[in-house]
Scaffold this motif. Structure first.
Motif, mmCIF file in Angstrom:
data_model
loop_
_atom_site.group_PDB
_atom_site.id
_atom_site.type_symbol
_atom_site.label_atom_id
_atom_site.label_comp_id
_atom_site.label_asym_id
_atom_site.label_seq_id
_atom_site.Cartn_x
_atom_site.Cartn_y
_atom_site.Cartn_z
ATOM 1 N N MET A 33 0.833 -1.341 -0.112
ATOM 2 C CA MET A 33 -0.009 0.027 0.018
ATOM 3 C C MET A 33 0.881 1.122 0.065
ATOM 4 N N SER A 34 1.913 1.143 -0.887
ATOM 5 C CA SER A 34 2.926 2.500 -0.663
ATOM 6 C C SER A 34 3.308 2.670 -2.204
ATOM 7 N N LEU A 35 3.926 3.934 -2.384
ATOM 8 C CA LEU A 35 4.741 4.083 -3.584
ATOM 9 C C LEU A 35 5.623 5.248 -3.021
ATOM 10 N N ILE A 36 6.843 4.593 -3.093
ATOM 11 C CA ILE A 36 8.045 5.413 -2.894
ATOM 12 C C ILE A 36 9.131 5.685 -4.063
ATOM 13 N N ILE A 37 9.536 6.836 -4.632
ATOM 14 C CA ILE A 37 10.253 7.120 -5.685
ATOM 15 C C ILE A 37 11.277 7.851 -5.203
ATOM 16 N N THR A 38 12.720 7.221 -5.556
ATOM 17 C CA THR A 38 14.007 7.909 -5.064
ATOM 18 C C THR A 38 14.821 8.225 -6.363
ATOM 19 N N TYR A 39 15.434 9.322 -6.445
ATOM 20 C CA TYR A 39 16.516 9.516 -7.415
ATOM 21 C C TYR A 39 17.681 9.924 -6.586
ATOM 22 N N VAL A 40 18.575 9.268 -7.050
ATOM 23 C CA VAL A 40 20.141 9.551 -6.414
ATOM 24 C C VAL A 40 21.105 9.905 -7.672
ATOM 25 N N GLY A 41 21.701 10.830 -7.343
ATOM 26 C CA GLY A 41 22.751 11.338 -8.503
ATOM 27 C C GLY A 41 23.911 12.074 -7.948
ATOM 28 N N SER A 42 24.459 12.586 -8.706
ATOM 29 C CA SER A 42 25.941 13.290 -8.385
ATOM 30 C C SER A 42 25.492 14.727 -7.817
ATOM 31 N N LYS A 43 24.568 15.243 -7.902
ATOM 32 C CA LYS A 43 23.856 16.541 -7.611
ATOM 33 C C LYS A 43 23.083 16.603 -6.268
ATOM 34 N N GLY A 44 22.685 15.395 -5.984
ATOM 35 C CA GLY A 44 21.595 15.197 -4.601
ATOM 36 C C GLY A 44 20.826 14.074 -4.924
ATOM 37 N N CYS A 45 19.752 14.092 -4.006
ATOM 38 C CA CYS A 45 18.669 13.090 -3.875
ATOM 39 C C CYS A 45 17.312 13.668 -3.978
ATOM 40 N N VAL A 46 16.325 13.127 -4.540
ATOM 41 C CA VAL A 46 15.057 13.317 -4.620
ATOM 42 C C VAL A 46 14.077 12.252 -4.196
ATOM 43 N N ILE A 47 13.308 12.260 -3.146
ATOM 44 C CA ILE A 47 12.532 11.137 -2.651
ATOM 45 C C ILE A 47 11.016 11.851 -2.709
ATOM 46 N N ALA A 48 10.093 10.775 -2.848
ATOM 47 C CA ALA A 48 8.638 11.019 -2.846
ATOM 48 C C ALA A 48 7.885 10.046 -2.489
ATOM 49 N N GLY A 49 6.766 10.328 -1.660
ATOM 50 C CA GLY A 49 6.146 8.928 -1.051
ATOM 51 C C GLY A 49 4.776 9.455 -0.805
ATOM 52 N N ASP A 50 3.963 8.379 -0.896
ATOM 53 C CA ASP A 50 2.485 8.713 -0.713
ATOM 54 C C ASP A 50 2.150 8.446 0.691
ATOM 55 N N GLN A 102 15.048 20.340 -8.652
ATOM 56 C CA GLN A 102 13.678 20.899 -8.613
ATOM 57 C C GLN A 102 12.665 20.140 -9.799
ATOM 58 N N ASP A 103 13.278 20.006 -10.994
ATOM 59 C CA ASP A 103 12.601 19.510 -12.238
ATOM 60 C C ASP A 103 12.207 17.834 -11.771
ATOM 61 N N ILE A 104 13.151 17.410 -11.254
ATOM 62 C CA ILE A 104 12.874 15.910 -11.077
ATOM 63 C C ILE A 104 12.011 15.658 -9.699
ATOM 64 N N GLY A 105 11.923 16.995 -8.872
ATOM 65 C CA GLY A 105 10.945 16.795 -7.599
ATOM 66 C C GLY A 105 9.529 17.059 -8.308
ATOM 67 N N LYS A 106 9.505 17.885 -9.398
ATOM 68 C CA LYS A 106 8.216 18.225 -10.178
ATOM 69 C C LYS A 106 7.646 16.903 -10.844
ATOM 70 N N LEU A 107 8.730 16.232 -11.517
ATOM 71 C CA LEU A 107 8.166 14.968 -12.022
ATOM 72 C C LEU A 107 7.815 13.997 -11.271
ATOM 73 N N PHE A 108 8.380 13.972 -9.955
ATOM 74 C CA PHE A 108 7.933 12.750 -9.237
ATOM 75 C C PHE A 108 6.524 13.122 -8.606
#
Length: 309
Positions: free
Chosen positions: A1-18, A147-153
């Motif tokens: 019952m969850s969706l968690i998306i994580t991006y990790v790259g050389s400039k930082g990390c973006v994470i989103a969760g319901d 920030q764009d990755i955050g908007k996409l998530f």
């Protein structure tokens, strides 16, 4: 019952969760049937989920306030969990600039750890992962701005929520971008995971102790006297009386520790000393402590219980 998306790259990390949690209550085989339809994508709305649950005689508890993503200093953390009757299984991702670790726990014991330097990691059931991966693939377009990755998530979370009720329309997004080299990032993750799991273990121990105390309180509460004689007045001194406890009655303090046994005296305060005399029986009637007959009220600072056999 969850969706968690994580991006990790050389400039930082973006994470989103319901934020959705769903509790299923009812026949096990019917619960499994409902969950199978939910996770396969056959059920697409909250209304369909509630209707199907009713058909299968399953009660649902749906909440949309769960915190599945959080931050610990420069580290973003996401967690999905599955409860069994005996244990809670957890799957966590810890991410920061240039490094991540995926940790699987049973209770508060680490079972596996694996990691990497750069990736997009999706936690979810089959249908949520399929929708999320397609939306990311269709909209990525060489995005390098966090920030764009955050908007996409955010778009991913909203798209998934419109196609399955297994996740909520409410979600959290976090962005972490500390300036770290790979060595420092790995060390930061290592120390963060150690401390976070330690705190989980301490929390579980405190919860266990609290549950034991609650169980003890419930057990002790069944011994509280709510009707019947508790003793007789032996002495009167102003508005205070000494009551000798009858056989089978004892007095406990507020922590359920024994203070007085049967045959010993307890001090009580009387509402009207003028109508009280030595030898009067002290009773509890309709949960009220009073003198038998004239029902003059009494108070005391102890818990009157039946003796433990």
């Amino acid at each position: 019952m969850s969706l968690i998306i994580t991006y990790v790259g050389s400039k930082g990390c973006v994470i989103a969760g319901d934020k959705r949690r769903i509790g299923f209550f009812g026949d096990e085989s019917q619960r499994e049937k409902l969950e199978e339809e939910l996770y396969s994508g056959e059920i697409r709305t909250d209304e369909e989920l509630l209707k199907k649950a009713s058909e299968l005689d399953i009660t649902l508890k749906i909440t949309d306030d769960a915190q599945k993503v959080r931050e610990i200093g420069d580290v973003a953390v996401g967690e999905v969990r599955f409860k069994t009757p005996l244990k809670t299984k957890r799957k966590r991702i810890y991410g920061t600039t240039g490094a991540y670790n995926i940790v699987e726990l049973l209770g508060s014991d680490i079972k596996t750890i694996k990691g990497g330097e750069s990736s997009i990691v999706v936690f979810g059931n089959k249908v949520t992962k399929e929708i999320a991966n397609k939306t990311i693939k269709d909209n990525w377009k060489n995005k390098t701005n966090l920030q764009d990755i955050g908007k996409l998530f955010s778009k991913v979370m909203e798209d998934v929520a419109h196609l399955t009720p297994s996740v909520s329309q409410d979600y959290d997004v976090l962005i972490k971008h500390p300036n770290l080299n790979h060595k420092d990032a790995k060390e930061l993750l290592r120390t963060t995971i150690i401390q976070d799991v330690k705190e989980l273990n301490e929390w579980r121990n405190s919860l266990r102790e609290e549950l034991l105390k609650t169980t003890e309180t419930i057990q002790m509460a069944t011994r509280i006297i709510d009707h019947g004689e508790v003793g007789k007045i032996q002495t009167i001194n102003g508005d205070e009386v000494e009551v000798t406890l009858k056989k089978g009655v004892e007095a406990l303090d507020m922590d359920w520790k024994p203070l007085k046994k049967a045959g010993e005296s307890v001090t009580m305060q009387v509402a009207d000393p003028a109508v009280v005399k030595v030898g009067d029986k002290v009773v509890i009637e309709k949960e009220n402590l009073c003198i038998k007959g004239n029902k003059t009220g009494l108070t005391c600072s102890v818990i009157l219980c039946r003796e433990e056999k």
